[in-house]
Structure formats: structure tokens, C-alpha cells
Design an enzyme around this catalytic site. Structure first.
Site, PDB file in Angstrom:
ATOM      1  N   HIS A 121      14.210 -31.827  11.995  1.00 61.94           N
ATOM      2  CA  HIS A 121      12.874 -31.226  11.975  1.00 61.94           C
ATOM      3  C   HIS A 121      12.948 -29.862  12.645  1.00 61.94           C
ATOM      4  O   HIS A 121      13.483 -29.734  13.751  1.00 61.94           O
ATOM      5  CB  HIS A 121      11.866 -32.123  12.701  1.00 61.94           C
ATOM      6  CG  HIS A 121      10.494 -31.545  12.701  1.00 61.94           C
ATOM      7  ND1 HIS A 121       9.698 -31.546  11.573  1.00 61.94           N
ATOM      8  CD2 HIS A 121       9.794 -30.884  13.654  1.00 61.94           C
ATOM      9  CE1 HIS A 121       8.556 -30.944  11.853  1.00 61.94           C
ATOM     10  NE2 HIS A 121       8.592 -30.523  13.101  1.00 61.94           N
ATOM     11  N   ILE A 127       6.555 -38.481   3.416  1.00 63.25           N
ATOM     12  CA  ILE A 127       6.423 -39.397   4.552  1.00 63.25           C
ATOM     13  C   ILE A 127       6.896 -40.770   4.084  1.00 63.25           C
ATOM     14  O   ILE A 127       6.527 -41.223   2.989  1.00 63.25           O
ATOM     15  CB  ILE A 127       4.952 -39.453   5.039  1.00 63.25           C
ATOM     16  CG1 ILE A 127       4.578 -38.084   5.620  1.00 63.25           C
ATOM     17  CG2 ILE A 127       4.764 -40.555   6.070  1.00 63.25           C
ATOM     18  CD1 ILE A 127       3.102 -37.947   5.957  1.00 63.25           C
ATOM     19  N   LEU A 128       7.728 -41.417   4.888  1.00 62.32           N
ATOM     20  CA  LEU A 128       8.316 -42.692   4.477  1.00 62.32           C
ATOM     21  C   LEU A 128       7.410 -43.859   4.871  1.00 62.32           C
ATOM     22  O   LEU A 128       6.778 -43.834   5.930  1.00 62.32           O
ATOM     23  CB  LEU A 128       9.691 -42.861   5.137  1.00 62.32           C
ATOM     24  CG  LEU A 128      10.707 -41.787   4.757  1.00 62.32           C
ATOM     25  CD1 LEU A 128      11.937 -41.891   5.645  1.00 62.32           C
ATOM     26  CD2 LEU A 128      11.089 -41.903   3.289  1.00 62.32           C
ATOM     27  N   ARG A 158       2.886 -45.112  -1.932  1.00 58.13           N
ATOM     28  CA  ARG A 158       4.062 -44.671  -1.182  1.00 58.13           C
ATOM     29  C   ARG A 158       5.184 -45.727  -1.167  1.00 58.13           C
ATOM     30  O   ARG A 158       6.352 -45.435  -1.385  1.00 58.13           O
ATOM     31  CB  ARG A 158       3.621 -44.370   0.258  1.00 58.13           C
ATOM     32  CG  ARG A 158       4.478 -43.398   0.993  1.00 58.13           C
ATOM     33  CD  ARG A 158       3.906 -43.103   2.362  1.00 58.13           C
ATOM     34  NE  ARG A 158       2.771 -42.206   2.378  1.00 58.13           N
ATOM     35  CZ  ARG A 158       2.824 -40.888   2.132  1.00 58.13           C
ATOM     36  NH1 ARG A 158       3.971 -40.318   1.861  1.00 58.13           N
ATOM     37  NH2 ARG A 158       1.738 -40.162   2.165  1.00 58.13           N
ATOM     38  N   ASP A 191       8.032 -37.638  12.663  1.00 58.78           N
ATOM     39  CA  ASP A 191       8.800 -36.706  13.508  1.00 58.78           C
ATOM     40  C   ASP A 191       8.875 -37.197  14.960  1.00 58.78           C
ATOM     41  O   ASP A 191       9.060 -36.390  15.886  1.00 58.78           O
ATOM     42  CB  ASP A 191       8.207 -35.281  13.465  1.00 58.78           C
ATOM     43  CG  ASP A 191       8.214 -34.708  12.047  1.00 58.78           C
ATOM     44  OD1 ASP A 191       9.153 -35.009  11.291  1.00 58.78           O
ATOM     45  OD2 ASP A 191       7.276 -33.968  11.703  1.00 58.78           O
ATOM     46  N   GLN A 227      17.498 -22.258  10.487  1.00 61.43           N
ATOM     47  CA  GLN A 227      18.295 -22.978   9.473  1.00 61.43           C
ATOM     48  C   GLN A 227      19.790 -22.785   9.717  1.00 61.43           C
ATOM     49  O   GLN A 227      20.565 -23.714   9.518  1.00 61.43           O
ATOM     50  CB  GLN A 227      17.901 -22.524   8.071  1.00 61.43           C
ATOM     51  CG  GLN A 227      16.585 -23.184   7.645  1.00 61.43           C
ATOM     52  CD  GLN A 227      16.340 -23.146   6.159  1.00 61.43           C
ATOM     53  OE1 GLN A 227      16.797 -22.233   5.488  1.00 61.43           O
ATOM     54  NE2 GLN A 227      15.599 -24.102   5.649  1.00 61.43           N
ATOM     55  N   ASN A 286      20.940 -27.419   4.001  1.00 57.45           N
ATOM     56  CA  ASN A 286      21.539 -28.415   4.908  1.00 57.45           C
ATOM     57  C   ASN A 286      22.486 -29.333   4.149  1.00 57.45           C
ATOM     58  O   ASN A 286      23.571 -29.653   4.636  1.00 57.45           O
ATOM     59  CB  ASN A 286      20.438 -29.223   5.607  1.00 57.45           C
ATOM     60  CG  ASN A 286      19.870 -28.484   6.804  1.00 57.45           C
ATOM     61  OD1 ASN A 286      20.505 -28.396   7.853  1.00 57.45           O
ATOM     62  ND2 ASN A 286      18.687 -27.913   6.645  1.00 57.45           N
TER      63      ASN A 286
END
Ligand code: GAR
Length: 221
Positions: free
Chosen positions: A117, A100-101, A73, A153, A179, A22
Site C-alpha cells: 500500500h 476489496i477482498l 464480491r 489496508d 513506486q 511491481n
């Protein structure tokens, strides 16, 4: 390009963890002047991510911040943001960034983070989407570009690419087809953002000032 600032390109940082196909579509389209985006930094949480090689080949600044080096994190996310903010990004593009943010990071860049996603969200958040689609016998599958919020997501959806599933294909074949469409829809959504057509307000995505209650859907062969 923004009608009020025709010579200005949107400064984007791209976050990756792996192959970076991407990312490559952004590099190629920006290079061909089909995308009003300057990729100011490519950052990976893995030193062996092939996307870093792609970025270096295109003379784009790179950084690696390894999540293992941080106690939690948010500490990792603060280090990532400190690296990105040297370049004053206006857009943060998650392109296969498999972390994961933290709420801190999402707030820091509120309304400026896009993710793609590989599923027709809200179906199949999380991992192994292609295998899960085949297992469930779904007739359609695809990928969705959305703004990032605290919900994994789950942020407002912008643009989805959809294909028909062949029940005889493997998860790898399905992934390759998904993709290929991602490489078209993700730069498209980023272009809307760069043009100022796509905005985030009060937790919603707006396209040309209209709230998107459903994503724009494009069918692919
Ligand atoms: C993409 O298919 C993207 O949808 C997925 O990772 C792949 C990265 O490929 N993202 C996620 O699963 C995020 N939940 P790439 O490194 O070749 O661009």
C-alpha cells in the site's frame, strides 16, 4: 530458499489491475535468481491491464476474471480463487489489485496474502495517498508491505520503505519515487516468505520467529 528444501521455490500468484510495475520487479528478480519465487499465474480483474502483457512476455500463465460479471464480491472472489487454485499457490501477491477482498477470500488464503500500500501505514489507508500526503504537509512518505486481513489496508505490517517529501514536488513525482522503492521492498518481503523467515500466526506477522509489532523500516534517498 528454505534451508530444509534448498531446491524448492515458493509458488506465487500475482493479482493486478493495472500497469504492473511491481509485477515486473518480481519477474525480473525471479528471472535473475534473486527471488525464490515461481510466478505460477498472473490474474487481472481488467482485460486491458498492461501487467497481463508483461506476464505474457515472460511466458507466465495469465487469466482475467472481470468483477462486473459477478453478482457480488464473494462470487467474484470464489471465481478468482478457483482459477488460482488450479496452480496450488502458496502465496498470493496483491500488486495494485484494486478490489476489496471478501472475508471468504481472506480466510481461504489466511496468512498467505501480501499487499503493498503506497503509504506509511497506518497513515492513509484507501485511495489518493500521494495527494493526501502533500496536502497534509507531511515530511515523510513511503509504502508498506503487509499481510492481508479483513481490515482494509490494516493487516500486520512487515516492511516499509520511507522517503523524505519535497513539498514542491507533484503527486505524480511523489508516486514515481514511491513506486521505485516498492520495486525493492516488495520482492524483499516475498523473499522472506519464500525462505520461511516470514510467517503469519494468530493475526500477527513474525520475522525469524519474532513478532513484528512495528514493520522493518528502510530509508531511501
Ligand atoms: C502501487 O503503487 C501500489 O502500491 C498501489 O498500486 C500501485 C500499482 O502499481 N496499490 C494500492 O494502491 C493498493 N491499495 P503497478 O501496477 O505499477 O505495480
Amino acid at each position: 530458499m528454505r534451508p530444509d528444501q534448498p531446491d524448492r521455490r515458493c509458488r506465487a500468484a500475482i493479482l493486478i489491475s493495472g500497469s504492473g510495475t511491481n509485477l515486473q520487479s518480481f519477474i525480473d528478480q525471479a528471472h535473475a535468481d534473486q527471488l525464490d519465487v515461481d510466478i505460477v499465474k498472473v490474474l487481472s480483474n481488467r482485460p486491458d491491464a498492461y501487467g497481463l502483457t508483461r506476464a505474457r512476455s515472460a511466458s507466465i500463465a495469465t487469466a482475467c476474471v472481470e468483477h462486473r460479471d459477478f453478482a457480488d464480491r464473494e462470487a467474484f472472489d470464489r471465481a478468482v480463487a478457483a482459477t488460482l487454485d488450479e496452480h496450488e499457490p502458496e502465496l498470493v501477491v496483491l500488486a495494485g489489485f484494486m478490489r476489496i477482498l471478501s472475508p471468504w477470500f481472506v480466510r481461504h488464503y489466511e496468512g498467505k496474502i501480501l499487499n503493498i500500500h503506497p503509504a506509511l501505514l497506518p497513515k492513509y489507508p484507501g485511495l489518493d495517498t500521494h495527494a493526501r500526503v502533500l496536502e497534509a504537509g507531511d515530511s515523510r512518505h513511503g509504502s508498506t508491505v503487509h499481510f492481508v486481513t479483513d481490515e482494509l489496508d490494516g493487516g500486520p505490517r512487515i516492511l516499509a520503505g520511507r522517503i523524505a517529501v519535497d513539498p514542491n514536488e507533484s503527486a505524480d513525482e511523489l508516486q514515481a519515487r514511491v513506486q521505485a522503492l516498492e520495486h525493492q521492498i516488495y520482492p524483499q518481503a516475498a523473499q522472506w516468505f519464500a525462505e520461511g523467515r516470514l510467517t503469519f500466526r494468530d493475526g500477527a506477522a513474525l520475522l525469524d520467529g519474532e513478532k513484528l509489532t512495528e514493520p522493518v523500516v528502510v530509508d531511501f534517498p
